[in-house]
Scaffold this active site. Structure first.
Site, short mmCIF file in Angstrom:
data_model
loop_
_atom_site.label_atom_id
_atom_site.label_comp_id
_atom_site.label_asym_id
_atom_site.label_seq_id
_atom_site.Cartn_x
_atom_site.Cartn_y
_atom_site.Cartn_z
N SER A 114 0.97 -1.18 -0.08
CA SER A 114 0.04 0.10 0.16
C SER A 114 0.66 1.34 -0.08
O SER A 114 2.09 1.07 0.38
CB SER A 114 -0.75 0.07 1.43
OG SER A 114 -1.39 1.13 1.28
N TYR B 144 -3.17 -0.51 10.29
CA TYR B 144 -3.18 -0.81 8.71
C TYR B 144 -1.77 -0.55 8.19
O TYR B 144 -1.04 -1.22 7.62
CB TYR B 144 -4.19 0.09 8.10
CG TYR B 144 -4.14 -0.32 6.65
CD1 TYR B 144 -4.73 -1.58 6.04
CD2 TYR B 144 -3.53 0.42 5.85
CE1 TYR B 144 -4.76 -1.93 4.60
CE2 TYR B 144 -3.63 0.28 4.18
CZ TYR B 144 -4.34 -0.76 3.85
OH TYR B 144 -4.24 -1.18 2.28
P1 NAI Z 1 -11.52 -5.50 -1.02
O1 NAI Z 1 -11.98 -5.08 0.14
O2 NAI Z 1 -12.26 -5.03 -2.26
O3 NAI Z 1 -10.99 -6.92 -1.40
C1 NAI Z 1 -10.34 -7.43 -0.25
C2 NAI Z 1 -10.79 -9.11 -0.26
O4 NAI Z 1 -10.03 -9.61 0.69
C3 NAI Z 1 -12.05 -9.40 0.11
O5 NAI Z 1 -12.43 -10.12 -1.13
C4 NAI Z 1 -12.08 -9.82 1.16
O6 NAI Z 1 -12.94 -11.02 1.57
C5 NAI Z 1 -10.72 -10.71 1.48
N1 NAI Z 1 -10.29 -10.87 2.54
C6 NAI Z 1 -10.38 -10.32 3.65
N2 NAI Z 1 -9.80 -10.85 4.93
C7 NAI Z 1 -9.38 -12.08 4.45
C8 NAI Z 1 -8.94 -13.31 4.88
N3 NAI Z 1 -8.56 -13.19 6.12
N4 NAI Z 1 -8.76 -14.27 4.25
C9 NAI Z 1 -9.13 -14.25 2.90
N5 NAI Z 1 -9.47 -13.20 2.30
C10 NAI Z 1 -9.78 -12.16 3.02
O7 NAI Z 1 -10.12 -4.66 -1.15
P2 NAI Z 1 -9.03 -4.21 -2.22
O8 NAI Z 1 -9.00 -2.83 -2.53
O9 NAI Z 1 -9.29 -5.20 -3.64
O10 NAI Z 1 -7.69 -4.69 -1.58
C11 NAI Z 1 -6.88 -5.59 -1.93
C12 NAI Z 1 -5.53 -5.58 -1.33
O11 NAI Z 1 -5.21 -4.16 -2.04
C13 NAI Z 1 -5.50 -5.14 0.01
O12 NAI Z 1 -4.41 -6.04 0.60
C14 NAI Z 1 -5.47 -3.81 0.24
O13 NAI Z 1 -4.88 -3.49 1.54
C15 NAI Z 1 -4.41 -3.37 -0.75
N6 NAI Z 1 -4.79 -1.86 -1.20
C16 NAI Z 1 -5.85 -1.34 -1.54
C17 NAI Z 1 -5.74 0.13 -1.78
C18 NAI Z 1 -7.23 0.64 -2.46
O14 NAI Z 1 -7.09 1.93 -2.70
N7 NAI Z 1 -8.42 -0.12 -2.63
C19 NAI Z 1 -4.72 0.93 -1.48
C20 NAI Z 1 -3.76 0.14 -0.97
C21 NAI Z 1 -3.74 -1.20 -0.98
#
Ligand code: NAI
Length: 251
Positions: free
Chosen positions: A135, A147
């Site tokens: 991130s 986080y």
């Molecule tokens: P999102 O919330 O759309 O997707 C995250 C997914 O991870 C969800 O499907 C959720 O069910 C799954 N998840 C959560 N806890 C879990 C667990 N214990 N075991 C298995 N799966 C689990 O979020 P997004 O935005 O797609 O994030 C993906 C990655 O990108 C994350 O690591 C987030 O921290 C990172 N990120 C996202 C940013 C953004 O602006 N959206 C910015 C920087 C980093």
């Protein structure tokens, strides 16, 4: 150890695959005819499973879950890669963050990817590639302290894994998305959105597909000499430090 050496002869495991960035990575890989084992906490019962994808339920905090996934993956042959995209946010600031905020953030965002690498690297051959999703908060101060700390930890895990697995020809890198339009950011405040756009030189948010394109490249042999590296996918957000507001203030 598996004998396959072609990076795309086998499947890639993607966590957090049901949503946002993880789902976009699955889409990109399928477009390239790469078989995917897609892992997440849950899947909609009625959703059709696209051809080329094997959906599994996995809580990345659970070592036994990773062991079961490894057993399943072993039946498909060598693994070409792993994308640790699962993540959770904890938005409490320093004065309010609880021990639970830290425990949960670290368990999902740092320990989870480490457990995944530990469980799946034995199934990988030379040429395989692991990509962790960090991130912008992993390279700067960030108000969501638990986080941010968990994502800084993921950088250490990435570099250590790159060092340990390099001799086996397995690469490990980390990408740092800025503000990407996903369900995670949909729950953030309008103020958070607006200040991110204001401080991003490209002047906009990013899409999950733009992150997936870079991850797909890091998985592919195009980047065969890149390991232990960190790549910002943030429209320039973290590149200017405080340079952008200063430049604007004096113009
Ligand atoms: P999102 O919330 O759309 O997707 C995250 C997914 O991870 C969800 O499907 C959720 O069910 C799954 N998840 C959560 N806890 C879990 C667990 N214990 N075991 C298995 N799966 C689990 O979020 P997004 O935005 O797609 O994030 C993906 C990655 O990108 C994350 O690591 C987030 O921290 C990172 N990120 C996202 C940013 C953004 O602006 N959206 C910015 C920087 C980093």
């Amino acid at each position: 150890m598996p004998e396959t050496t072609s990076a795309f002869a086998a499947a890639v495991v993607v966590t957090g695959a049901a949503s946002g960035i993880g789902a976009a990575v699955v889409e990109r890989l399928l477009e390239g005819d790469v078989p995917v084992i897609a892992a997440d906490l849950a899947w909609p019962a009625d959703a059709a499973q696209p051809s080329g994808v094997r959906r599994v339920v996995l809580d990345v905090r659970d070592p036994e879950g990773w062991a079961s996934l490894a057993e399943l993956a072993a039946t498909t042959g060598a693994l070409a890669g792993l994308v640790n995209a699962a993540g959770i946010t904890r938005r409490a600031r320093l004065e309010a963050a609880t021990a639970e905020d830290f425990e949960l953030a670290f368990a999902v965002n740092a320990t989870g990817p480490a457990l995944g690498i530990q469980a799946l690297a034995p199934l990988m051959a030379s040429g395989a590639s692991i990509v962790n999703v960090g991130s912008a908060a992993a390279v700067t101060a960030h108000y969501a302290v638990a986080y941010a700390a968990s994502k800084w930890a993921l950088r250490g895990i990435t570099k250590t894994a790159a060092m340990e697995l390099g001799p086996r020809g397995i690469r490990v890198n980390i990408v740092h998305p800025g503000y990407i339009e996903t369900p995670m950011t949909a729950s953030a405040s309008a103020a958070f959105h607006d200040i991110n756009v204001e401080l991003t030189p490209l002047g906009r948010t990013g899409s999950p597909g733009e992150v997936a394109d870079v991850i797909a490249s890091l998985l592919s042999p195009e980047t065969s000499f890149v390991t232990g590296a960190e790549l910002a996918i943030d429209g320039g957000l973290t590149s200017h430090g405080v340079g952008l507001p200063i430049a604007r203030a004096i113009s």
